[in-house]
Design a protein around this motif. Structure first.
Motif, PDB file in Angstrom:
ATOM      1  N   UNK A  37       0.859  -1.178   0.000  1.00  0.00           N
ATOM      2  CA  UNK A  37       0.000   0.000   0.000  1.00  0.00           C
ATOM      3  C   UNK A  37       0.894   1.226   0.000  1.00  0.00           C
ATOM      4  N   UNK A  38       0.688   2.109  -0.966  1.00  0.00           N
ATOM      5  CA  UNK A  38       1.502   3.297  -1.157  1.00  0.00           C
ATOM      6  C   UNK A  38       2.972   2.900  -1.167  1.00  0.00           C
ATOM      7  N   UNK A  39       3.795   3.413  -0.258  1.00  0.00           N
ATOM      8  CA  UNK A  39       5.231   3.113  -0.274  1.00  0.00           C
ATOM      9  C   UNK A  39       5.639   2.084   0.761  1.00  0.00           C
ATOM     10  N   UNK A  40       4.678   1.300   1.262  1.00  0.00           N
ATOM     11  CA  UNK A  40       4.985   0.348   2.324  1.00  0.00           C
ATOM     12  C   UNK A  40       4.487  -1.050   1.997  1.00  0.00           C
ATOM     13  N   UNK A  41       5.076  -2.008   2.687  1.00  0.00           N
ATOM     14  CA  UNK A  41       4.655  -3.405   2.653  1.00  0.00           C
ATOM     15  C   UNK A  41       4.191  -3.761   4.069  1.00  0.00           C
ATOM     16  N   UNK A  42       3.104  -4.518   4.172  1.00  0.00           N
ATOM     17  CA  UNK A  42       2.529  -4.883   5.469  1.00  0.00           C
ATOM     18  C   UNK A  42       2.423  -6.395   5.592  1.00  0.00           C
ATOM     19  N   UNK A  43       2.729  -6.899   6.784  1.00  0.00           N
ATOM     20  CA  UNK A  43       2.582  -8.305   7.104  1.00  0.00           C
ATOM     21  C   UNK A  43       1.625  -8.410   8.280  1.00  0.00           C
ATOM     22  N   UNK A  44       0.542  -9.158   8.088  1.00  0.00           N
ATOM     23  CA  UNK A  44      -0.475  -9.355   9.113  1.00  0.00           C
ATOM     24  C   UNK A  44      -0.242 -10.715   9.746  1.00  0.00           C
ATOM     25  N   UNK A  45       0.129 -10.742  11.012  1.00  0.00           N
ATOM     26  CA  UNK A  45       0.501 -12.000  11.659  1.00  0.00           C
ATOM     27  C   UNK A  45      -0.719 -12.854  11.973  1.00  0.00           C
TER      28      UNK A  45
END
Length: 173
Positions: A37-45
């Motif tokens: 999303x936008x300039x980031x990467x996200x990890x949902x545990x």
């Protein structure tokens, strides 16, 4: 350090990292299992940890707990979480008031929170409710909670910082 000790440490690290499973395939320049999303990467545990342990786990993955700084970022995270959970207890994100009660700051950048989306009655500032999470019962608005309670968490990494291989592993061959 003996071979048995090294094997035990690697085994324990594998157990922790192996249980940090994610819920999506790779997107954009993010590594496998992270959402862009936008300039980031996200990890949902899927793993539940205390807030300090979640912060450390994100560090092992060369990331930080998610640092929500805009309404757009909060809207994305809320929409994503509401899409995968009918109900959930919550997800740890970056932010605490451990140093001074009611003065919330990002631990990863050491600055005061510049954006909040508190749920009803939050922050409640209850005794020792010093860590920030996205509350499932509030459709993932922000709330304060006890740092030692085990919850899922969200790690965040800048797209340009995303490694192309597993962090901390040496590839042979």
């Amino acid at each position: 350090m003996s071979g048995v000790t090294v094997l035990l440490v690697v085994s324990q690290l594998y157990t922790v990292l192996g249980s940090l499973t994610t819920i999506a395939t790779s997107q954009g320049s993010c590594r496998h299992g992270w959402i862009s999303f936008q300039n980031s990467c996200y990890m949902f545990s899927h793993t539940v940890l205390t807030w300090p342990d979640a912060e450390e786990a994100c560090g092992i993955l060369h990331s930080t707990l998610a640092t929500i700084q805009t309404e757009e970022e909060q809207t994305f995270l809320k929409a994503y979480l509401n899409g995968i959970h009918a109900i959930a207890h919550g997800y740890w994100i970056d932010g605490n008031d451990l140093e001074v009660e009611s003065e919330w700051q990002y631990s990863s950048i050491g600055k005061p929170l510049n954006y909040t989306d508190w749920g009803p009655g939050e922050p409640s500032n209850g005794a020792n409710e010093d860590c920030l999470l996205l509350w499932g019962p509030y459709r993932f608005q922000m709330g304060d909670y006890y740092c030692y309670i085990h919850r899922r968490f969200i790690c965040q990494q800048n797209n340009s910082a995303a490694p192309t291989t597993n962090p901390g592993w040496i590839i042979f061959g």
